[in-house]
Design a protein around this motif. Structure first.
Motif, short mmCIF file in Angstrom:
data_model
loop_
_atom_site.label_atom_id
_atom_site.label_comp_id
_atom_site.label_asym_id
_atom_site.label_seq_id
_atom_site.Cartn_x
_atom_site.Cartn_y
_atom_site.Cartn_z
N SER A 28 0.83 -1.20 0.00
CA SER A 28 0.00 0.00 0.00
C SER A 28 0.86 1.25 0.00
CB SER A 28 -0.90 0.01 1.23
OG SER A 28 -1.55 1.26 1.37
N LEU A 29 0.43 2.24 -0.75
CA LEU A 29 1.11 3.53 -0.76
C LEU A 29 1.00 4.25 0.58
CD1 LEU A 29 0.15 4.87 -4.30
CD2 LEU A 29 2.25 3.70 -3.60
N ASP A 30 0.14 3.76 1.45
CA ASP A 30 0.06 4.33 2.80
C ASP A 30 1.37 4.12 3.56
OD1 ASP A 30 -3.31 3.32 2.90
OD2 ASP A 30 -2.61 5.39 3.03
N TYR A 31 2.14 3.13 3.15
CA TYR A 31 3.33 2.76 3.91
C TYR A 31 4.62 2.84 3.11
CZ TYR A 31 -0.45 0.94 6.72
OH TYR A 31 -1.62 0.82 7.44
N TYR A 32 4.51 3.15 1.85
CA TYR A 32 5.69 3.22 1.00
C TYR A 32 5.74 4.55 0.25
CZ TYR A 32 6.93 -1.69 1.59
OH TYR A 32 7.33 -2.89 2.12
N ALA A 33 6.93 5.08 0.15
CA ALA A 33 7.17 6.24 -0.71
C ALA A 33 7.54 5.75 -2.10
CB ALA A 33 8.31 7.07 -0.14
N ILE A 34 7.24 6.59 -3.07
CA ILE A 34 7.56 6.26 -4.46
C ILE A 34 8.45 7.35 -5.05
CG2 ILE A 34 6.65 5.90 -6.77
CD1 ILE A 34 5.95 3.64 -4.92
N GLY A 35 9.49 6.93 -5.69
CA GLY A 35 10.37 7.86 -6.39
C GLY A 35 10.34 7.60 -7.88
N TRP A 36 10.53 8.66 -8.64
CA TRP A 36 10.71 8.54 -10.10
C TRP A 36 12.18 8.85 -10.41
CZ3 TRP A 36 7.62 6.59 -13.75
CH2 TRP A 36 6.25 6.49 -13.50
N PHE A 37 12.74 8.01 -11.24
CA PHE A 37 14.12 8.14 -11.67
C PHE A 37 14.15 8.08 -13.19
CE2 PHE A 37 16.29 7.22 -7.58
CZ PHE A 37 15.20 6.79 -6.85
N ARG A 38 15.26 8.53 -13.74
CA ARG A 38 15.43 8.37 -15.18
C ARG A 38 16.90 8.10 -15.48
NH1 ARG A 38 14.20 14.58 -17.25
NH2 ARG A 38 16.12 15.55 -16.41
N GLN A 39 17.09 7.42 -16.60
CA GLN A 39 18.45 7.15 -17.05
C GLN A 39 18.53 7.39 -18.55
OE1 GLN A 39 20.08 3.34 -15.89
NE2 GLN A 39 22.16 4.08 -16.21
N ALA A 40 19.31 8.40 -18.90
CA ALA A 40 19.53 8.73 -20.31
C ALA A 40 20.66 7.87 -20.86
CB ALA A 40 19.87 10.21 -20.44
N PRO A 41 20.71 7.70 -22.18
CA PRO A 41 21.77 6.89 -22.78
C PRO A 41 23.16 7.37 -22.38
CG PRO A 41 20.10 7.40 -24.40
CD PRO A 41 19.76 8.20 -23.18
N GLY A 42 23.98 6.47 -21.90
CA GLY A 42 25.34 6.81 -21.54
C GLY A 42 25.50 7.58 -20.24
#
Length: 121
Positions: free
Chosen positions: A28-42
């Protein structure tokens, strides 16, 4: 089983918008944080924004004022609204989950498979 599934990536012109989704299951999102990440080529993986289990968002400088993170607790889904996209936003975007109290610089244990975002004319 804890799973994260991203969707919504694609090809968009500079200045355009996309909304990514991160559907969570097994927790449940009540108990977990969510992060967004990205990875560009190289390049290395870059954290761009996160939302704590309490619902507080944090934005890193590269996306401030252009990206918005939100969540739908009923759907157990986190969204990343991306506006004013530029070619430098081209990357594979990942969401991840942590049970840390803070989402900033947290240790993320669970990752989605990623979704490609390409900004090009």
């Amino acid at each position: 089983q804890l799973m994260l599934v991203e969707s919504g990536g694609g090809l968009v012109q500079p200045g355009g918008s996309l909304r990514l989704s991160c559907a969570a299951s097994g927790f449940s999102l009540d108990y977990y944080a969510i992060g967004w990440f990205r990875q560009a080529p190289g390049k290395g993986r870059q954290e761009i924004t996160c939302i704590s289990s309490s619902g507080y968002p944090h934005y890193f400088d590269s996306v401030k004022g252009r990206f918005t993170i939100s969540r739908d607790m009923a759907k157990n889904t986190v969204y990343l609204q991306m506006n004013k996209l530029i070619p430098e936003d081209t990357a594979v975007y990942y969401c991840a989950a942590t049970d840390w109290a803070t989402c900033v610089n947290a240790e993320y244990d669970y990752w989605g498979q990623g979704t490609q975002v390409t900004v090009s004319s």
